[in-house]
Write a protein that holds these residues in place. Structure first.
Motif, PDB file in Angstrom:
ATOM      1  N   THR A 209       0.862  -1.176   0.000  1.00 19.06           N
ATOM      2  CA  THR A 209       0.000   0.000   0.000  1.00 19.06           C
ATOM      3  C   THR A 209       0.900   1.228   0.000  1.00 19.06           C
ATOM      4  OG1 THR A 209      -0.094   0.037   2.415  1.00 19.06           O
ATOM      5  CG2 THR A 209      -1.818  -1.186   1.265  1.00 19.06           C
TER       6      THR A 209
ATOM      7  N   GLN B  37       3.327   4.076   0.665  1.00 17.91           N
ATOM      8  CA  GLN B  37       4.186   4.359   1.806  1.00 17.91           C
ATOM      9  C   GLN B  37       4.840   5.726   1.608  1.00 17.91           C
ATOM     10  OE1 GLN B  37       4.517   2.128   4.487  1.00 17.91           O
ATOM     11  NE2 GLN B  37       2.953   0.906   3.422  1.00 17.91           N
TER      12      GLN B  37
ATOM     13  N   LEU C 127      -0.066   0.235   8.072  1.00 15.44           N
ATOM     14  CA  LEU C 127      -0.769   0.583   6.839  1.00 15.44           C
ATOM     15  C   LEU C 127      -1.011  -0.625   5.937  1.00 15.44           C
ATOM     16  CD1 LEU C 127       1.123   3.887   5.908  1.00 15.44           C
ATOM     17  CD2 LEU C 127      -1.019   3.627   7.194  1.00 15.44           C
TER      18      LEU C 127
END
Length: 413
Positions: free
Chosen positions: A179, A181, A203
């Motif tokens: 995802t 970053q 996350l």
């Protein structure tokens, strides 16, 4: 025999490139051995397991908004408008070195013997003494535009644990879909596009019990090692070429010997991209990327001594084990010479297994004719009935095919 130790630190690693202009981290004489620590550039996929508490790894990966221990990460630009960071876009591998070899000159051949390979254990409080690695099914993988499940496309990180109590093997611990970053400089990385970005595990969603009841045989080896090319001051660590580099052959482990044609004074050998396991082709884009320590012995073969040996006429990397010799064919044997300065960024657009196979065939034919004194017709017959050609990798821009011939074929000679 003098023994050296080269530990990892911001002063002894360079990130994402081979270079003839970087000052050597160590200088050795022919016949000397060096214990060299190497780190995986994917260690921040799981900071707690692969970096935390390890002084060497922490010093190299240190990156805050005020301080970046190893600023340049790649052979790309260092000034001007940079989207991701210094050196962006060209090169990713953490390499330890360079190691200069006294007396090495263009035309010589450097033999690198891999005497031993050991995994680097975790120092994290919860994982001390255990060994981990990361496999990434990445955007540069062969599979990426051929996915059948949603979401498409996606990059997936799988964390493995390496068991070395007996015959070494690896088991998957968990995986997660990459995802976006945000790095310490505020740059958002929607894809895995710049090395060393720390993954915030708050996350990502970890998926447990992946690859259940599957044991992956370990093949500890170094995916990237070689000497500095002459064509440019900074050369991307991604495409392999005539001086070695990112060949990604799992056979380059303990007991193997690699031979490299020397292109610059001192040779400037560097090693990194350590792997716990990999299959031929490295299809998804990476192996099990881990951190390893190797013991290497350096033997310099001067050009005037090569006639009548297996190294006569060698202008490309070659592997030797107790069982076989392997030649490495690439889409372009020397992509820098063929494509010019832009080759580091454009070679991927020309990737071809047809050309790599042709190159591997020609190199192994030359070896059989020049070293083993076969006629061309004899060599071609032997290539067809006794040689093994395999896909080394299809993910490193300059695709690779290895051609191998077993030593037992010549046992009666």
């Amino acid at each position: 025999m003098k023994q050296h130790i080269l530990r990892v630190s911001p002063q002894t690693v360079h990130w994402g490139y081979f270079s003839k202009v970087v000052a050597p981290a160590l200088t050795v004489r022919s016949g000397e051995r060096v214990t060299i620590e190497t780190l995986t550039h994917h260690a921040n996929d799981d900071y707690e397991r692969m970096i935390e508490g390890d002084p060497g790894a922490e010093s190299v990966f240190a990156w805050t908004s005020e301080y970046k221990a190893v600023a340049r990460r790649g052979a790309g630009p260092t000034t001007g408008p940079l989207q991701y960071g210094v050196g962006e876009g060209i090169g990713v591998h953490l390499l330890t070195g360079p190691v200069a070899v006294e007396g090495a000159e263009p035309g010589d051949v450097l033999e690198v013997r891999i005497v031993d390979v050991q995994p680097r254990p975790s120092c994290g409080a919860c994982f001390a003494g255990r060994c981990f690695g990361s496999n990434v099914a990445a955007s540069w993988g062969f599979h990426y535009r051929d996915l059948i499940e949603e979401p498409k496309p996606r990059e997936v990180v799988t964390i493995f644990e390496l068991d070395t109590a007996g015959e070494p093997y690896a088991r998957a611990v968990y995986n997660y879909v990459w995802t976006p970053q945000t790095d310490p400089d505020g740059v958002v990385h929607s894809n895995i596009d710049y090395p060393g970005v720390r993954v915030d595990h708050k996350l990502v969603k970890k998926r447990e019990n992946v690859l259940r009841d599957v044991k992956v045989p370990a093949r500890l080896h170094f995916g990237t090692m070689g000497v500095a090319p002459a064509e440019a001051d900074y050369v991307s660590s991604i495409p392999p070429s005539y001086t070695g580099g990112n060949i990604d052959d799992w056979r380059a482990g303990k007991g193997a010997r690699m031979y490299y044609p020397v292109a610059v004074a001192g040779a400037h050998f560097s090693v990194g991209d350590p792997h716990a396991a990999q299959g031929d082709s490295e299809l998804g884009g990476t192996a099990i990327e881990t951190s390893l320590t190797g013991e290497f012995e350096f033997i310099l073969h001067k050009k005037h001594t090569l006639a009548g040996t297996i190294l006569e006429g060698l202008d490309h990397p070659m592997l030797e084990t107790e069982e076989l010799w392997s030649m490495y064919g690439f889409t372009f044997p020397n992509y820098l010479a063929a494509l010019g300065p832009e080759g580091q960024t454009t070679v991927a657009g020309h990737a071809s297994l047809d050309q790599a196979m042709r190159d591997a065939f020609r190199k192994l034919r030359r070896f059989l004719m020049q070293v083993h004194k076969l006629s061309e017709d004899e060599a071609i017959a032997l290539l067809s009935v006794a040689a093994d050609f395999g896909i080394t990798q299809v993910v490193d821009a300059n695709w690779g095919v290895h051609g191998s011939i077993r030593k037992s074929v010549f046992a009666e000679r």
